[in-house]
Design an enzyme around this catalytic site. Structure first.
Site, short mmCIF file in Angstrom:
data_model
loop_
_atom_site.label_atom_id
_atom_site.label_comp_id
_atom_site.label_asym_id
_atom_site.label_seq_id
_atom_site.Cartn_x
_atom_site.Cartn_y
_atom_site.Cartn_z
N LEU A 128 -5.56 4.02 5.59
CA LEU A 128 -4.84 4.12 6.83
C LEU A 128 -5.02 2.97 7.70
O LEU A 128 -5.33 3.24 8.93
CB LEU A 128 -5.26 5.61 7.75
CG LEU A 128 -5.14 6.82 6.90
CD1 LEU A 128 -5.72 7.92 7.33
CD2 LEU A 128 -3.46 7.24 6.38
N HIS A 129 -5.29 1.74 7.39
CA HIS A 129 -5.34 0.76 8.00
C HIS A 129 -5.47 0.70 9.65
O HIS A 129 -6.29 0.47 10.28
CB HIS A 129 -4.90 -0.46 7.42
CG HIS A 129 -4.58 -0.74 6.03
ND1 HIS A 129 -5.59 -1.25 5.27
CD2 HIS A 129 -3.62 -0.64 5.22
CE1 HIS A 129 -5.27 -1.27 4.01
NE2 HIS A 129 -4.12 -0.97 3.79
N ASP A 130 -4.30 0.90 9.83
CA ASP A 130 -3.86 0.45 11.41
C ASP A 130 -4.41 1.74 12.53
O ASP A 130 -4.82 1.48 13.52
CB ASP A 130 -2.34 0.84 11.67
CG ASP A 130 -1.66 -0.71 10.99
OD1 ASP A 130 -2.39 -1.50 11.00
OD2 ASP A 130 -0.71 -0.54 10.92
#
Ligand code: BDR
Ligand code: CA
Length: 318
Positions: A241-243
């Protein structure tokens, strides 16, 4: 008093999670959403950001479109294979229609107006290529004192996800990233792949999201295509869920453990283009970027889910 936030984004499935997480968090007030080319072309990222605001019932948040290409060298690679041709896993058209079109001031104009109007320092959260933020710093040096911090997702000190060692957001505009990471006026926290690829939302997390009320069910459905891409590319039954990690750090400062390092970005046109080089020598010169390399990962995943759940659940009637 909630911290004012500007989110600069290229939705993007993990951008969608990140944006909704910010809107779900009472510690911050999203004063503007600005869009940039990236995962999909600019008109698509802008339409997606508008629809996500409509999904959240937050058409009141000003939205403006920014750069449709990098500062210097064209870069045609998009990330449709991860996010789907429409950027939201094929489900963008099913989201609510926005009430109005984008703000005519454009991304840099809107960010500048928000900074001028805010009595307290604003946190700027770039979760796509850094083009708009580099332009803001270049065009409005008089406003840098009004930015409390920049919390960006991007880069890698190890393996890349776009080339061998370059991460997508930095690779998409290395000159812009270099501009942001090497300036000394505004503190920068960078959330790189080194951490985000360790922070994986697994099948159970995704099922919990899907069961967290109607709006989260829509969000979970959008993640389906992205999940397939993680299975195919990495053999993982989970997604990064990088961001959302950058947004969580912006919302609750100190959530991620950072190391201060001077960074440079390779801006030549060879195989190292877009690679972030950290200077780990003792007393290395240059402004330090706070690089988020560690966190309590189960706590981060649980915090994101809890906030989205609370946002999505229908209000209890009296
Ligand atoms: C970054 O690239 C994009 O595909 C994601 O939205 C994230 O911002 C991860 O490398
Ligand atoms: Ca993004």
């Amino acid at each position: 008093m909630p911290t004012p936030l500007i989110i600069d984004t290229d939705p993007g499935v993990d951008d969608a999670v990140a944006l909704l997480l910010a809107l779900a968090s009472p510690e911050v007030e999203v004063r503007a959403v600005t869009t940039v080319f990236g995962n999909v072309p600019l008109p698509v990222t802008t339409a997606n950001a508008a629809r996500l605001l409509a999904l959240a019932g937050r058409d009141d948040v000003p939205l403006a479109a920014g750069a449709d290409r990098p500062l210097v060298h064209p870069q045609r690679e998009r990330a449709e294979s991860w996010h789907g041709a429409d950027g939201l896993g094929g489900l963008a058209a099913g989201l609510p229609e926005p009430a109005a079109g984008p703000d005519p001031r454009g991304a840099v104009g809107l960010m500048a107006d928000v900074l001028r109007a805010a009595p307290e320092p604003v946190t700027v959260v770039p979760i796509g290529p850094l083009t708009n933020v580099a332009l803001l710093l270049a065009v409005h040096p008089e406003l840098t004192a009004r930015i409390g911090r920049i919390v960006a997702m991007g880069g890698s000190l190890g393996a890349g996800n776009t080339t061998g060692a370059a991460e997508f957001n930095v690779f998409s505009d290395p000159e812009a990233a270099h501009r942001v990471f090497t300036q000394a006026e505004v503190p920068v926290t960078l959330v790189p792949l080194d951490l985000t690829m360790r922070c994986l939302a697994d099948r159970r997390w995704l099922a919990d999201l899907a069961a967290s009320g109607p709006r989260c069910a829509q969000l979970a459905a959008m993640i389906g295509h992205y999940h397939d891409a993680f299975r195919t590319r990495y053999g993982l039954d989970a997604v990064a869920l990088h961001d959302a990690l950058a947004v969580l750090e912006a919302v609750v400062p100190g959530t991620l453990r950072t190391t201060g390092l001077p960074l440079r970005v390779a801006c030549d046109l060879g195989p190292a283009r877009g690679v972030v080089v950290a200077d780990r020598r003792p007393a290395a010169p240059g402004p330090q970027v706070h690089v988020a390399l560690d966190a309590d990962i189960p706590a981060v995943l649980s915090e994101i889910l809890t906030r989205l759940h609370a946002w999505s659940a229908p209000p209890v009637s009296a």
